[in-house]
Scaffold this motif. Structure first.
Motif, PDB file in Angstrom:
ATOM      1  N   GLU A  57       0.825  -1.211   0.000  1.00  0.00           N
ATOM      2  CA  GLU A  57       0.000   0.000   0.000  1.00  0.00           C
ATOM      3  C   GLU A  57       0.852   1.251   0.000  1.00  0.00           C
ATOM      4  OE1 GLU A  57      -3.492   2.161   2.716  1.00  0.00           O
ATOM      5  OE2 GLU A  57      -2.844   0.101   3.148  1.00  0.00           O
ATOM      6  N   ASP A  58       1.958   1.199   0.731  1.00  0.00           N
ATOM      7  CA  ASP A  58       2.875   2.335   0.791  1.00  0.00           C
ATOM      8  C   ASP A  58       4.076   2.075  -0.111  1.00  0.00           C
ATOM      9  OD1 ASP A  58       1.337   3.660   2.782  1.00  0.00           O
ATOM     10  OD2 ASP A  58       2.198   2.325   4.287  1.00  0.00           O
ATOM     11  N   GLY A  59       4.577   3.128  -0.722  1.00  0.00           N
ATOM     12  CA  GLY A  59       5.757   2.976  -1.564  1.00  0.00           C
ATOM     13  C   GLY A  59       6.983   2.622  -0.743  1.00  0.00           C
ATOM     14  N   ILE A  60       7.608   1.490  -1.048  1.00  0.00           N
ATOM     15  CA  ILE A  60       8.780   1.065  -0.286  1.00  0.00           C
ATOM     16  C   ILE A  60      10.049   1.089  -1.132  1.00  0.00           C
ATOM     17  CG2 ILE A  60       7.439  -0.350   1.309  1.00  0.00           C
ATOM     18  CD1 ILE A  60       8.303  -2.815  -0.295  1.00  0.00           C
ATOM     19  N   GLY A  61       9.923   1.502  -2.395  1.00  0.00           N
ATOM     20  CA  GLY A  61      11.100   1.609  -3.247  1.00  0.00           C
ATOM     21  C   GLY A  61      11.411   0.335  -4.005  1.00  0.00           C
ATOM     22  N   LYS A  62      12.241   0.475  -5.033  1.00  0.00           N
ATOM     23  CA  LYS A  62      12.566  -0.657  -5.905  1.00  0.00           C
ATOM     24  C   LYS A  62      13.286  -1.774  -5.161  1.00  0.00           C
ATOM     25  CE  LYS A  62      15.302  -1.960  -9.958  1.00  0.00           C
ATOM     26  NZ  LYS A  62      16.109  -1.495 -11.113  1.00  0.00           N
ATOM     27  N   ILE A  63      14.368  -1.437  -4.477  1.00  0.00           N
ATOM     28  CA  ILE A  63      15.177  -2.468  -3.836  1.00  0.00           C
ATOM     29  C   ILE A  63      14.407  -3.186  -2.740  1.00  0.00           C
ATOM     30  CG2 ILE A  63      17.198  -2.865  -2.365  1.00  0.00           C
ATOM     31  CD1 ILE A  63      17.832  -2.586  -5.337  1.00  0.00           C
ATOM     32  N   ASN A  64      13.710  -2.455  -1.894  1.00  0.00           N
ATOM     33  CA  ASN A  64      12.950  -3.099  -0.823  1.00  0.00           C
ATOM     34  C   ASN A  64      11.828  -3.979  -1.380  1.00  0.00           C
ATOM     35  OD1 ASN A  64      14.528  -1.972   1.198  1.00  0.00           O
ATOM     36  ND2 ASN A  64      13.252  -0.143   1.352  1.00  0.00           N
ATOM     37  N   SER A  65      11.292  -3.604  -2.528  1.00  0.00           N
ATOM     38  CA  SER A  65      10.305  -4.456  -3.189  1.00  0.00           C
ATOM     39  C   SER A  65      10.943  -5.762  -3.629  1.00  0.00           C
ATOM     40  CB  SER A  65       9.706  -3.720  -4.400  1.00  0.00           C
ATOM     41  OG  SER A  65       8.999  -2.573  -4.014  1.00  0.00           O
ATOM     42  N   ASN A 199      16.977  -3.293   5.489  1.00  0.00           N
ATOM     43  CA  ASN A 199      16.434  -2.831   4.218  1.00  0.00           C
ATOM     44  C   ASN A 199      17.128  -1.557   3.770  1.00  0.00           C
ATOM     45  OD1 ASN A 199      14.689  -4.965   4.153  1.00  0.00           O
ATOM     46  ND2 ASN A 199      12.871  -3.780   4.725  1.00  0.00           N
ATOM     47  N   SER A 200      16.922  -1.199   2.503  1.00  0.00           N
ATOM     48  CA  SER A 200      17.520   0.010   1.953  1.00  0.00           C
ATOM     49  C   SER A 200      16.839   1.251   2.535  1.00  0.00           C
ATOM     50  CB  SER A 200      17.385   0.020   0.431  1.00  0.00           C
ATOM     51  OG  SER A 200      17.823   1.242  -0.106  1.00  0.00           O
ATOM     52  N   ILE A 201      17.613   2.287   2.768  1.00  0.00           N
ATOM     53  CA  ILE A 201      17.064   3.544   3.278  1.00  0.00           C
ATOM     54  C   ILE A 201      16.545   4.417   2.144  1.00  0.00           C
ATOM     55  CG2 ILE A 201      18.564   3.537   5.308  1.00  0.00           C
ATOM     56  CD1 ILE A 201      20.332   5.604   3.879  1.00  0.00           C
ATOM     57  N   TYR A 202      16.810   4.003   0.889  1.00  0.00           N
ATOM     58  CA  TYR A 202      16.401   4.791  -0.272  1.00  0.00           C
ATOM     59  C   TYR A 202      15.186   4.161  -0.956  1.00  0.00           C
ATOM     60  CZ  TYR A 202      21.069   6.865   0.118  1.00  0.00           C
ATOM     61  OH  TYR A 202      22.204   7.503   0.567  1.00  0.00           O
ATOM     62  N   LEU A 203      14.276   5.010  -1.408  1.00  0.00           N
ATOM     63  CA  LEU A 203      13.180   4.523  -2.233  1.00  0.00           C
ATOM     64  C   LEU A 203      13.654   4.315  -3.664  1.00  0.00           C
ATOM     65  CD1 LEU A 203      10.124   6.655  -1.002  1.00  0.00           C
ATOM     66  CD2 LEU A 203      10.844   4.361  -0.298  1.00  0.00           C
ATOM     67  N   GLU A 209      21.180   0.120  -5.374  1.00  0.00           N
ATOM     68  CA  GLU A 209      21.402  -0.962  -6.337  1.00  0.00           C
ATOM     69  C   GLU A 209      22.813  -1.522  -6.204  1.00  0.00           C
ATOM     70  OE1 GLU A 209      18.468  -0.618 -10.049  1.00  0.00           O
ATOM     71  OE2 GLU A 209      19.944   1.000  -9.997  1.00  0.00           O
ATOM     72  N   PHE A 210      23.771  -0.658  -5.912  1.00  0.00           N
ATOM     73  CA  PHE A 210      25.131  -1.148  -5.698  1.00  0.00           C
ATOM     74  C   PHE A 210      25.191  -2.059  -4.476  1.00  0.00           C
ATOM     75  CE2 PHE A 210      29.087  -0.562  -3.238  1.00  0.00           C
ATOM     76  CZ  PHE A 210      29.956  -1.249  -4.074  1.00  0.00           C
ATOM     77  N   LEU A 211      24.623  -1.622  -3.363  1.00  0.00           N
ATOM     78  CA  LEU A 211      24.714  -2.375  -2.108  1.00  0.00           C
ATOM     79  C   LEU A 211      23.965  -3.700  -2.156  1.00  0.00           C
ATOM     80  CD1 LEU A 211      24.311   0.458   0.566  1.00  0.00           C
ATOM     81  CD2 LEU A 211      26.400  -0.736  -0.100  1.00  0.00           C
ATOM     82  N   TYR A 212      22.857  -3.755  -2.901  1.00  0.00           N
ATOM     83  CA  TYR A 212      21.986  -4.923  -2.830  1.00  0.00           C
ATOM     84  C   TYR A 212      22.035  -5.832  -4.052  1.00  0.00           C
ATOM     85  CZ  TYR A 212      19.959  -2.887   1.369  1.00  0.00           C
ATOM     86  OH  TYR A 212      19.788  -2.380   2.642  1.00  0.00           O
ATOM     87  N   THR A 213      22.503  -5.329  -5.196  1.00  0.00           N
ATOM     88  CA  THR A 213      22.565  -6.202  -6.379  1.00  0.00           C
ATOM     89  C   THR A 213      23.965  -6.301  -6.990  1.00  0.00           C
ATOM     90  OG1 THR A 213      21.949  -4.405  -7.911  1.00  0.00           O
ATOM     91  CG2 THR A 213      20.157  -5.724  -6.959  1.00  0.00           C
ATOM     92  N   ASP A 214      24.842  -5.331  -6.710  1.00  0.00           N
ATOM     93  CA  ASP A 214      26.190  -5.351  -7.279  1.00  0.00           C
ATOM     94  C   ASP A 214      27.225  -5.898  -6.288  1.00  0.00           C
ATOM     95  OD1 ASP A 214      25.178  -4.186  -9.577  1.00  0.00           O
ATOM     96  OD2 ASP A 214      25.627  -2.158  -8.916  1.00  0.00           O
ATOM     97  N   LYS A 215      27.295  -5.260  -5.149  1.00  0.00           N
ATOM     98  CA  LYS A 215      28.303  -5.627  -4.155  1.00  0.00           C
ATOM     99  C   LYS A 215      28.203  -7.088  -3.721  1.00  0.00           C
ATOM    100  CE  LYS A 215      30.516  -3.877   0.060  1.00  0.00           C
ATOM    101  NZ  LYS A 215      30.451  -2.845   1.131  1.00  0.00           N
ATOM    102  N   PRO A 216      27.005  -7.644  -3.518  1.00  0.00           N
ATOM    103  CA  PRO A 216      26.924  -9.067  -3.158  1.00  0.00           C
ATOM    104  C   PRO A 216      27.575  -9.985  -4.187  1.00  0.00           C
ATOM    105  CG  PRO A 216      24.852  -7.996  -2.657  1.00  0.00           C
ATOM    106  CD  PRO A 216      25.675  -6.998  -3.424  1.00  0.00           C
ATOM    107  N   VAL A 217      27.445  -9.637  -5.475  1.00  0.00           N
ATOM    108  CA  VAL A 217      28.096 -10.432  -6.524  1.00  0.00           C
ATOM    109  C   VAL A 217      29.607 -10.376  -6.357  1.00  0.00           C
ATOM    110  CG1 VAL A 217      28.441 -10.717  -9.009  1.00  0.00           C
ATOM    111  CG2 VAL A 217      26.200 -10.040  -8.141  1.00  0.00           C
ATOM    112  N   LEU A 218      30.128  -9.178  -6.146  1.00  0.00           N
ATOM    113  CA  LEU A 218      31.573  -8.997  -6.012  1.00  0.00           C
ATOM    114  C   LEU A 218      32.108  -9.666  -4.747  1.00  0.00           C
ATOM    115  CD1 LEU A 218      31.807  -5.238  -7.079  1.00  0.00           C
ATOM    116  CD2 LEU A 218      32.094  -7.269  -8.511  1.00  0.00           C
TER     117      LEU A 218
END
Length: 312
Positions: A57-65, A199-203, A209-218
């Protein structure tokens, strides 16, 4: 801005359902969508086009989604895609081929994008610094490369942006392009063992995206790669007739149960991560070194100038 969003979303969803070769499980996260859209999504869920539907119901942002689905997913390969991507026939086979040919592949996009060769690829350059398996080669599909540029608002793509691209060659001669986009990529499951606990502090934007989809790969020692040819289109937010024509031309593929359990797992190394990400990356800050390295990897003097010095 959102006028064509749902129409384009359906092209995305049904292109996945038409072209995937495995019996994929589809999770959709509705991030503060209007009731009209949520009702349509519920209908798709009822018709079993969607396996999991999460309505926020509330916008939680791309990464948190994304985290809503990723944290509980147990599939060997997990594809994260924006809702404006049309997947083409063979996308799944070609992405998996990269994972099979490159055991260290951690994230693979079905769309090669220009100028990603130095973008979070330090571990690849470190491993292939003296190898001719890493070199610049002609772009296989320059038309698709320009179509991506137009999808993000460019009028056209300069010729020097689509003449050559950084590639990596496997032992079986499979070619992969260096770098991996965020809008559509497939990840090995163990990558997400390195997700931040909170969770991410950014919506949107920030370093999420770096912290949650890039850095884990590296951190898992994984390579960020893309297919050599183009196997998906980034559509953007405005519907155009060619999109429907492309969708209509897609062949519906018969599905089978594929687990991909035989894909080699990534092996985490704190030391390797420290060397490649904290020390080795500094080499590219020296233009003299970078210029000679790019020449040794197949670029002409003019191409090196276009990559490093030309102002756009």
């Amino acid at each position: 801005y959102f006028r064509d969003a749902y129409r384009i979303f359906e092209l995305c969803l049904f292109s996945i359902l038409k072209t995937s070769v495995s019996k994929v499980k589809v999770s959709i996260i509705s991030n503060k969508c209007c009731d009209a859209v949520n009702n349509r999504l519920l209908q798709l869920y009822t018709e079993k086009h969607i396996n999991e539907l999460i309505i926020e119901e509330d916008g939680i942002g791309k990464i948190n989604s994304i985290l809503k689905a990723v944290r509980t997913s147990e599939e060997r390969l997990i594809t994260i895609t924006d809702a404006d991507v049309m997947f083409l026939n063979n996308w799944e086979n070609e992405v998996v081929r990269i994972f099979k040919s490159f055991p260290k592949a951690g994230a693979v996009s079905p769309v090669p994008v220009y100028r990603k060769h130095l973008d979070l690829t330090g571990n690849i350059w470190f491993d292939y610094f003296f190898s001719d398996k890493l070199k610049f080669r002609p772009v296989k599909n320059p038309i698709a490369l320009e179509m991506f540029a137009k999808s993000v608002g460019w009028d056209y793509l300069e010729p020097e942006w689509k003449d050559t691209i950084g590639t990596l060659k496997a032992k079986d001669s499979t070619l992969a392009v260096l770098g991996c986009s965020h809008f559509a990529a497939t990840y090995k499951r163990e990558v997400f063992d390195e997700l931040p606990k909170e969770n991410s502090i950014y919506l949107v934007d920030g370093d999420s995206e770096f912290l949650y989809t890039d850095k884990p790969v590296l951190k898992m020692g994984g390579y960020r790669l893309a297919t050599d040819d183009n196997f998906a289109f980034h559509l953007g937010n405005i519907f155009e007739n060619w999109m429907q024509n492309e969708f209509n031309s897609l062949k519906t593929v018969e599905k089978s149960v594929i687990k991909y359990s035989n894909l080699p797992k990534l092996k985490k190394s704190h030391l390797k991560y420290f060397i490649t990400e904290k020390i080795f990356k500094r080499i590219f800050k020296n233009k003299f070194v970078t210029r000679n390295l790019l020449k040794n990897k197949g670029l002409t003097n003019e191409q090196v100038y276009n990559f490093l010095d030309k102002k756009y």
